[in-house]
Design an enzyme around this catalytic site. Structure first.
Site, PDB file in Angstrom:
ATOM      1  N   GLN A  10      40.989  88.572 168.600  1.00  0.00           N
ATOM      2  CA  GLN A  10      41.802  89.333 169.573  1.00  0.00           C
ATOM      3  C   GLN A  10      41.034  90.575 170.039  1.00  0.00           C
ATOM      4  O   GLN A  10      40.950  90.862 171.234  1.00  0.00           O
ATOM      5  CB  GLN A  10      43.109  89.766 168.903  1.00  0.00           C
ATOM      6  CG  GLN A  10      44.027  90.546 169.834  1.00  0.00           C
ATOM      7  CD  GLN A  10      45.070  91.378 169.108  1.00  0.00           C
ATOM      8  OE1 GLN A  10      44.969  91.631 167.909  1.00  0.00           O
ATOM      9  NE2 GLN A  10      46.055  91.834 169.841  1.00  0.00           N
ATOM     10  N   ASP A  32      30.332  84.263 166.197  1.00  0.00           N
ATOM     11  CA  ASP A  32      31.545  83.861 165.472  1.00  0.00           C
ATOM     12  C   ASP A  32      31.208  82.598 164.686  1.00  0.00           C
ATOM     13  O   ASP A  32      30.126  82.046 164.823  1.00  0.00           O
ATOM     14  CB  ASP A  32      32.723  83.638 166.436  1.00  0.00           C
ATOM     15  CG  ASP A  32      34.065  83.992 165.766  1.00  0.00           C
ATOM     16  OD1 ASP A  32      34.780  84.855 166.296  1.00  0.00           O
ATOM     17  OD2 ASP A  32      34.351  83.446 164.674  1.00  0.00           O
ATOM     18  N   TYR A 140      45.232  92.081 152.056  1.00  0.00           N
ATOM     19  CA  TYR A 140      44.593  92.618 153.266  1.00  0.00           C
ATOM     20  C   TYR A 140      44.346  94.117 153.088  1.00  0.00           C
ATOM     21  O   TYR A 140      43.247  94.605 153.327  1.00  0.00           O
ATOM     22  CB  TYR A 140      45.510  92.374 154.464  1.00  0.00           C
ATOM     23  CG  TYR A 140      45.021  92.935 155.772  1.00  0.00           C
ATOM     24  CD1 TYR A 140      45.652  94.028 156.361  1.00  0.00           C
ATOM     25  CD2 TYR A 140      43.939  92.369 156.436  1.00  0.00           C
ATOM     26  CE1 TYR A 140      45.215  94.543 157.574  1.00  0.00           C
ATOM     27  CE2 TYR A 140      43.501  92.872 157.651  1.00  0.00           C
ATOM     28  CZ  TYR A 140      44.146  93.961 158.214  1.00  0.00           C
ATOM     29  OH  TYR A 140      43.709  94.472 159.430  1.00  0.00           O
TER      30      TYR A 140
END
Ligand code: VAH
Length: 318
Positions: A10, A32, A140
């Protein structure tokens, strides 16, 4: 030249395009774990497949392409990470330590984001200070706090020029988010145009810091171009543009789509993650040390999001 990991994400997708426009198309190498589809704008400049767990390949690419800045974005976001904590630790920390080692070996400047997810339930929820307790309860958050400490370590131990920001939820119309908790604030705009309604997995009264993508991109550029002598904090600066709950963003959308209706089907997992995060963070250090400034508030973001998504989705009747 700049190397970006996670360039298909994003943030990565828009950052790659923005930095190519600012510094020159061939100055920014997007990478990526897989190749984008042939029509992707990412392929209008240098793109390489790179698995951030392959330190050797990363070092070879940095050396071959004469990279002097690494922007490391590849990571699993909060909700996805919580489903697979060990994978999240291995990717988020394994990728980061590889990127930092390459930055040290080739003396590159370095950016990686932290998050409001680096705070936990014992952190002051309102006006969360730049320096405060950080005991996150999600994997996270554990990787984000660990990442902040590791980046600071590489700075004071090896003089790597590491810099970072604690991003709030990021909202944009180019690339959908992947696996975050704040993604509801993006999904709501798509559904408002496609269905005229949205069912929120985050409950009423759940406030989180948010930021429109253009402000996030400008913040990275401003921080990376800042005078290093002025940086007291480095990893990582609190930044935000607004704090809202689902009711507030729904009300703003209703100003543009009067028939819009909001309903709730709270997801206990992502609600628990959101409840452990601050309501709003204090970002005075970023203002003082590198002149951070956000341009978009909820009203301006909503107008711009709906305008761009109407075109992207081909919606004319809402
Ligand atoms: C997430 N969008 O929801 C990311 C971000 C502050 C939120 O870290 O996990």
């Amino acid at each position: 030249r700049i190397l970006i990991t996670g360039a298909m994400g994003q943030l990565g997708s828009e950052l790659t395009t923005t930095l190519r426009a600012r510094y020159g198309n061939d100055q920014v190498i997007g990478t990526d774990i897989r190749r984008p589809e042939e029509t992707s704008e990412l392929l209008s400049g240098p793109f390489e497949i790179l698995n951030v767990l392959d330190a050797k390949a990363m070092g070879e690419l940095v050396k071959k392409e004469k990279v002097d800045t690494i922007i490391h974005l590849a990571a699993l976001l909060s909700a996805t990470a919580e489903k697979n904590p060990l994978l999240a630790w291995n990717i988020n920390m394994g990728g980061l330590v590889n990127a930092l080692e390459v930055a040290r070996e080739f003396n590159t400047q370095f950016f990686t984001p932290s998050s409001i997810g680096a705070f936990g339930p014992t952190t002051p929820k309102k006006d969360t200070p730049q320096d405060t307790i950080q005991r996150p309860t999600t994997i996270y958050g554990v990787t984000k706090v660990s990442g902040e400490l590791l980046c600071d370590y590489y700075h004071h131990r090896f003089q790597v020029d590491t810099r970072g920001v604690r991003f709030p939820g990021l909202i944009g119309h180019v690339t959908p988010p992947g696996g975050g908790t704040t993604d509801y604030a993006v999904d709501i705009y798509y559904d408002a145009l496609k269905k005229g309604s949205y069912t929120s997995y985050i409950g009423k009264g759940t406030f989180m810091d948010m930021m429109y993508m253009p402000d996030a991109l400008n913040a990275i550029i401003a921080l990376m171009e800042a005078d290093p002598a002025k940086l007291i904090h480095r990893n990582a600066f609190n930044i935000s543009a607004m704090s809202f709950d689902p009711e507030m963003i729904a009300a703003e959308i209703k100003k543009h789509i009067p028939g819009f209706t909001m309903s709730y089907d709270v997801d206990p997992v992502r609600q628990a993650i959101a409840d452990a995060w601050p309501d709003n963070i204090d970002y005075s250090a970023a203002i003082a040390e590198w002149g951070f400034k956000a341009e978009y508030d909820l009203a301006a973001m909503t107008e711009d999001m709906l305008k761009n998504l109407r075109i992207k989705l081909g919606v004319t009747d809402r």
